[in-house]
Scaffold this active site. Structure first.
Site, PDB file in Angstrom:
ATOM      1  N   ASP A   1      -0.260  -7.753   0.919  1.00 44.68           N
ATOM      2  CA  ASP A   1       0.393  -6.365   1.264  1.00 44.68           C
ATOM      3  C   ASP A   1       1.815  -6.078   1.533  1.00 44.68           C
ATOM      4  O   ASP A   1       2.431  -5.376   2.575  1.00 44.68           O
ATOM      5  CB  ASP A   1       0.064  -5.814   2.847  1.00 44.68           C
TER       6      ASP A   1
ATOM      7  N   SER B   1       4.357   2.390   7.946  1.00 41.32           N
ATOM      8  CA  SER B   1       4.883   1.620   7.022  1.00 41.32           C
ATOM      9  C   SER B   1       5.763   0.784   6.182  1.00 41.32           C
ATOM     10  O   SER B   1       6.358   1.745   5.316  1.00 41.32           O
ATOM     11  CB  SER B   1       3.193   1.773   6.267  1.00 41.32           C
TER      12      SER B   1
ATOM     13  N   HIS C   1       0.845  -1.187   0.183  1.00 36.27           N
ATOM     14  CA  HIS C   1       0.130  -0.210  -0.093  1.00 36.27           C
ATOM     15  C   HIS C   1       0.743   1.213  -0.049  1.00 36.27           C
ATOM     16  O   HIS C   1       0.531   2.083  -0.095  1.00 36.27           O
ATOM     17  CB  HIS C   1      -1.230   0.262   1.368  1.00 36.27           C
TER      18      HIS C   1
END
Length: 455
Positions: free
Chosen positions: A145, A219, A114
């Site tokens: 992911d 992230s 993402h």
């Protein structure tokens, strides 16, 4: 509300392989034992920091909402004429920040899917250094992911790779990344839980849960142990306001190794396809089976491997090869770790009798994505299952509208208001029809029908 159907293409840089820099897989644990000593991890953290990168991305977003554009007001047309709208930019540049981890000295870097999936331009800086490198996407796997990018640089410090098999709840861990774009930051915590699934974030979930502070920008960054060895990739948090609440999730390094090796070699991850719908054993079903753990097959796709090799509704899968199956989520993850044409041995319970069935897996179709610009399903990834003729949710980003209204991974969209949904086109058509209106959305979850409401 305009929905864009996007198909994700990965840039494959050729079939490659990677040799991971492995650490000792089952280290000895040390505990504080002296009042004259200070427990510090600075030596090992400093050795790791040069393996962590900051990632910044740019992407062009098509302007679709006139309300967000002040120059769309009719007032301006009175003064400048109808042609003035041609001067209004139709696209805007979206900038995002994230983190990544260097896997090899020649520039392979792992991050979250993402972070980079919509990027037209990716820049990488190493350990807060000013020099920036242009990065190219090697491969992206939406279901886990994870993504791999590469920069044209040699002599990099590859992080040491640990193992997920020997982790324990209570182990001290550190999250390293670029939270809120403030620069490289280290936060400390412990492993709060292992093998966490049913979170509703990714299709394949086996998270490490930690209370180490993870915030936006972390992230794709590293979760390391007290030796400075990589044990996970920070992926998501559970938060009502978008900040850290002490509940963070990291993808375990064993999964990271498997996925990144495939992305580097093939540019994509192709998973074996069995063709079943499954559910957990409930209290109501427990008396029908000898076992308490496993995944119950509730539907079989036509012309699938499951149909070909004789699986039946009601079969309880309790083992795949030598891997015990705890529940439906665990079964999906295990089957997803195999490739098409791989042969797996399913250990099943049928009518309270044990049975073994060898199955050659088929090929899983690619996902279809509804873009994030869709305000109703912001942060949600859909897939059309042609075998079952239904629209399934394969990914839900936390802290988005889709997550907040109650949509979760594995949900099947069956109806919106009075219109039944069978394909992506059906979903697009009904959302356009009820644009800007409050809508009742009916979903199927664990063989039960639920309703969520959104405008």
């Amino acid at each position: 509300m305009k929905i864009l159907l996007l198909v994700l293409f990965s840039l494959c840089l050729g079939a490659k392989s990677i040799s991971f820099n492995h650490a000792t897989q089952n280290p000895t644990r040390v505990y504080p034992n002296s009042s004259e000593s200070i427990l510090s991890y600075s030596k090992y953290i400093s050795q790791t920091k040069n393996s962590i990168v900051n990632i910044s991305t740019k992407s062009k977003v098509k302007q679709t909402n006139n309300k967000a554009n002040p120059f769309a007001d009719p007032f301006f047309e009175q003064f400048f004429g109808k042609d003035y709208k041609k001067l209004i930019p139709k696209n805007r540049v979206k900038r995002s920040l994230g983190s990544g981890v260097i896997l090899s000295s020649d520039g392979y870097i792992v991050t979250n899917a993402h972070v980079v999936q919509d990027a037209q331009e990716i820049e990488v800086s190493i350990a807060d250094k000013e020099k920036k490198y242009q990065a190219k996407i090697v491969g992206i796997d939406i279901d886990s992911d994870l993504a791999v990018v590469k920069i044209d640089k040699s002599g990099l410090q590859a992080i040491k790779i640990g193992s997920s098999k020997h982790l324990e709840v209570g182990d001290v861990v550190f999250a390293i990344g670029n939270p809120f774009g403030v620069g490289q930051t280290v936060t400390k915590g412990i492993i709060s839980a292992l093998n966490k699934n049913h979170i509703g974030i990714n299709k394949y979930e086996n998270f490490i849960q930690t209370d180490a502070s993870i915030n936006p920008g972390n992230s794709g960054g590293a979760l390391i142990d007290s030796r400075g060895v990589l044990i996970g990739i920070n992926s998501a948090i559970v938060s009502r306001a978008g900040g850290n609440n002490g509940i963070g999730f990291a993808i375990p390094v064993t999964m990271v190794k498997d996925i990144t090796a495939k992305l580097i070699k093939y540019g994509k991850v192709t998973r074996g396809y069995l063709g079943v719908s499954i559910k957990n054993i409930t209290k109501e079903l427990q008396s029908l089976y000898k076992r308490e753990n496993g995944a119950i097959i509730i539907n079989i796709a036509k012309n699938s491997s499951a149909e070909k090799y004789g699986l039946k509704r009601g079969d309880l899968v309790y083992r795949v090869g030598d891997k015990q199956i705890k529940d439906a989520s665990n079964f999906s993850t295990v089957v997803g770790s195999y490739k098409p044409d791989d042969t797996i041995v399913l250990h099943i319970e049928r009518d309270k009798n044990n049975k073994q069935i060898s199955v050659v897996l088929g090929k899983k179709e690619a996902d279809i994505i509804i873009a994030k610009q869709d305000k109703l399903f912001d942060g949600v990834t859909f897939k059309y299952n042609s075998n079952l003729n239904q629209v399934e949710i394969t990914k839900v980003q936390p802290n988005t509208k889709g997550y907040d209204i109650g949509l979760r991974v594995g949900d099947i969209v069956v109806q919106v208001e009075k219109i039944e949904i069978f394909t992506i086109k059906d979903l697009k058509r009904v959302l356009n029809r009820y644009k800007g209106k409050k809508k009742r959305i009916y979903i199927k979850r664990n063989n039960q029908i639920y309703m969520v409401v959104s405008k």
